[in-house]
Scaffold this motif. Structure first.
Motif, PDB file in Angstrom:
ATOM      1  N   GLY A 163     -67.540-133.160-133.969  1.00  0.00           N
ATOM      2  CA  GLY A 163     -69.112-133.185-133.759  1.00  0.00           C
ATOM      3  C   GLY A 163     -69.568-132.746-132.346  1.00  0.00           C
ATOM      4  O   GLY A 163     -70.768-133.041-132.143  1.00  0.00           O
ATOM      5  N   VAL A 164     -68.847-132.293-131.515  1.00  0.00           N
ATOM      6  CA  VAL A 164     -69.071-132.241-130.022  1.00  0.00           C
ATOM      7  C   VAL A 164     -69.644-130.759-129.953  1.00  0.00           C
ATOM      8  O   VAL A 164     -68.935-129.730-130.558  1.00  0.00           O
ATOM      9  CB  VAL A 164     -68.168-132.632-129.033  1.00  0.00           C
ATOM     10  N   ASP A 165     -70.681-130.475-129.577  1.00  0.00           N
ATOM     11  CA  ASP A 165     -71.447-129.319-129.229  1.00  0.00           C
ATOM     12  C   ASP A 165     -70.446-128.293-128.029  1.00  0.00           C
ATOM     13  O   ASP A 165     -70.570-128.679-127.147  1.00  0.00           O
ATOM     14  CB  ASP A 165     -72.946-129.056-128.800  1.00  0.00           C
ATOM     15  N   ALA A 166     -69.733-127.468-128.911  1.00  0.00           N
ATOM     16  CA  ALA A 166     -68.650-126.737-128.048  1.00  0.00           C
ATOM     17  C   ALA A 166     -68.775-125.178-128.364  1.00  0.00           C
ATOM     18  O   ALA A 166     -68.142-124.714-129.291  1.00  0.00           O
ATOM     19  CB  ALA A 166     -67.319-127.124-128.279  1.00  0.00           C
ATOM     20  N   ALA A 167     -69.619-124.398-127.675  1.00  0.00           N
ATOM     21  CA  ALA A 167     -69.706-123.085-127.679  1.00  0.00           C
ATOM     22  C   ALA A 167     -68.423-122.426-127.151  1.00  0.00           C
ATOM     23  O   ALA A 167     -67.835-122.786-126.327  1.00  0.00           O
ATOM     24  CB  ALA A 167     -70.959-122.376-126.883  1.00  0.00           C
ATOM     25  N   TYR A 168     -67.851-121.172-127.653  1.00  0.00           N
ATOM     26  CA  TYR A 168     -66.710-120.697-127.608  1.00  0.00           C
ATOM     27  C   TYR A 168     -66.846-119.156-127.455  1.00  0.00           C
ATOM     28  O   TYR A 168     -67.271-118.694-128.307  1.00  0.00           O
ATOM     29  CB  TYR A 168     -65.564-121.205-128.371  1.00  0.00           C
ATOM     30  N   GLU A 169     -66.413-118.460-126.578  1.00  0.00           N
ATOM     31  CA  GLU A 169     -66.272-117.219-126.417  1.00  0.00           C
ATOM     32  C   GLU A 169     -64.798-116.537-126.791  1.00  0.00           C
ATOM     33  O   GLU A 169     -63.790-117.122-126.134  1.00  0.00           O
ATOM     34  CB  GLU A 169     -66.410-116.696-125.146  1.00  0.00           C
ATOM     35  N   ASN A 170     -64.558-116.118-128.032  1.00  0.00           N
ATOM     36  CA  ASN A 170     -63.385-115.616-128.402  1.00  0.00           C
ATOM     37  C   ASN A 170     -62.804-114.326-127.989  1.00  0.00           C
ATOM     38  O   ASN A 170     -61.834-113.771-128.518  1.00  0.00           O
ATOM     39  CB  ASN A 170     -63.183-115.911-129.885  1.00  0.00           C
ATOM     40  N   GLU A 171     -63.530-113.875-126.996  1.00  0.00           N
ATOM     41  CA  GLU A 171     -63.404-112.590-126.176  1.00  0.00           C
ATOM     42  C   GLU A 171     -63.379-112.832-124.786  1.00  0.00           C
ATOM     43  O   GLU A 171     -64.259-113.379-124.413  1.00  0.00           O
ATOM     44  CB  GLU A 171     -64.238-111.392-126.783  1.00  0.00           C
ATOM     45  N   ASP A 172     -62.799-111.965-124.090  1.00  0.00           N
ATOM     46  CA  ASP A 172     -62.674-112.069-122.727  1.00  0.00           C
ATOM     47  C   ASP A 172     -63.981-111.257-122.295  1.00  0.00           C
ATOM     48  O   ASP A 172     -63.970-110.131-121.887  1.00  0.00           O
ATOM     49  CB  ASP A 172     -61.594-111.736-121.883  1.00  0.00           C
ATOM     50  N   ILE A 173     -65.244-112.089-122.011  1.00  0.00           N
ATOM     51  CA  ILE A 173     -66.432-111.372-121.634  1.00  0.00           C
ATOM     52  C   ILE A 173     -66.576-111.009-120.140  1.00  0.00           C
ATOM     53  O   ILE A 173     -67.458-110.719-119.505  1.00  0.00           O
ATOM     54  CB  ILE A 173     -67.751-111.904-122.270  1.00  0.00           C
ATOM     55  N   GLY A 174     -65.514-111.884-119.396  1.00  0.00           N
ATOM     56  CA  GLY A 174     -65.642-111.646-117.834  1.00  0.00           C
ATOM     57  C   GLY A 174     -66.369-112.905-117.205  1.00  0.00           C
ATOM     58  O   GLY A 174     -67.172-113.598-117.919  1.00  0.00           O
TER      59      GLY A 174
END
Length: 244
Positions: free
Chosen positions: A108-119
């Motif tokens: 339940g923890v708010d955890a945004a994640y980038e599944n691509e290497d955006i730099g």
């Protein structure tokens, strides 16, 4: 550097950031006489996200303090649990921490994640724009000035990573309330409303469902539930929170 000489002492948990030849308990260090203690610490390899109090001859000083000849500087690690001010506690994880992101969401923890290497610049900009604590094992990324806040993830093992983050920040745990795929909130769903998206065996075997408000993904207590339940039970037992 060719200026004042100081004695630099890093807390034991911070010495891994220093070069091997500078991991002794006390390291003689030459400064340029103008740089702040924050700059000196970064030059020793330690991201400022990991630094707690700074003591000069036993007295606490700010990062902007300029050390003088013969002073003894002690660098302590951040206090745990660490307090984050200026925004609700939310996280942003880089491309290498996908398993940790899913486990935080499971709790339940708010955890945004980038599944691509955006730099690095884009990650740091997103951290600042959304006021999220950036979690990363990339020391260079954590040195970017535009970050809202950041934290180094000390292990490459997902179980240890989760314990590290929960112990450091003590987020409120509300298991089973967040989509592990997109981070959106979950709501209860009756079988009739999601039946057209279920295999026949799932329709026959399960009656309790949840749906993600953001991406419409459907959840039920399937084959992997026991493993996920163990993660939840262990986390709640050690770090608190209400089981959902």
């Amino acid at each position: 550097m060719n200026g004042p000489g100081i004695q630099l002492t890093l807390a034991p948990e911070l010495r891994l950031f220093a070069p091997p030849n500078r991991r002794a308990e006390r390291v003689p260090t030459t400064t340029d006489g103008a740089s702040s203690i924050g700059h000196v610490v970064e030059s020793a390899g330690v991201p400022l996200t990991e630094v707690g109090r700074l003591l000069v001859d036993g007295h606490e000083v700010p990062l902007s303090y300029v050390p003088r000849e013969g002073e003894s500087v002690e660098v302590l690690a951040v206090d745990r649990p660490q307090q984050v001010t200026g925004a609700p506690l939310r996280f942003l994880l880089d491309v290498h921490l996908g398993t940790l992101a899913r486990r935080l969401r499971l709790l339940g923890v708010d955890a945004a994640y980038e599944n691509e290497d955006i730099g690095d610049p884009a990650l740091a900009t997103r951290s600042a724009a959304e006021r999220r604590v950036l979690l990363s094992r990339d020391r260079g990324l954590l040195r970017r000035r535009e970050l809202f806040a950041g934290a180094y993830v000390y292990s490459d093992n997902p179980d240890e990573q989760l314990r590290d983050v929960l112990g450091r920040f003590a987020p409120a745990l509300t298991p089973w309330t967040r989509c592990t795929a997109c981070n959106g909130p979950l709501e209860e769903a009756d079988k009739d409303s999601v039946g057209d998206r279920l295999e026949h065996g799932t329709q026959r075997s399960y009656d309790v469902f949840a749906r993600c408000v953001a991406c419409d993904r459907v959840y039920w207590r399937g084959a992997h539930h026991a493993r996920l339940e163990r993660i939840v039970v262990d986390a709640v037992a050690e770090f608190g929170g209400g089981a959902g």
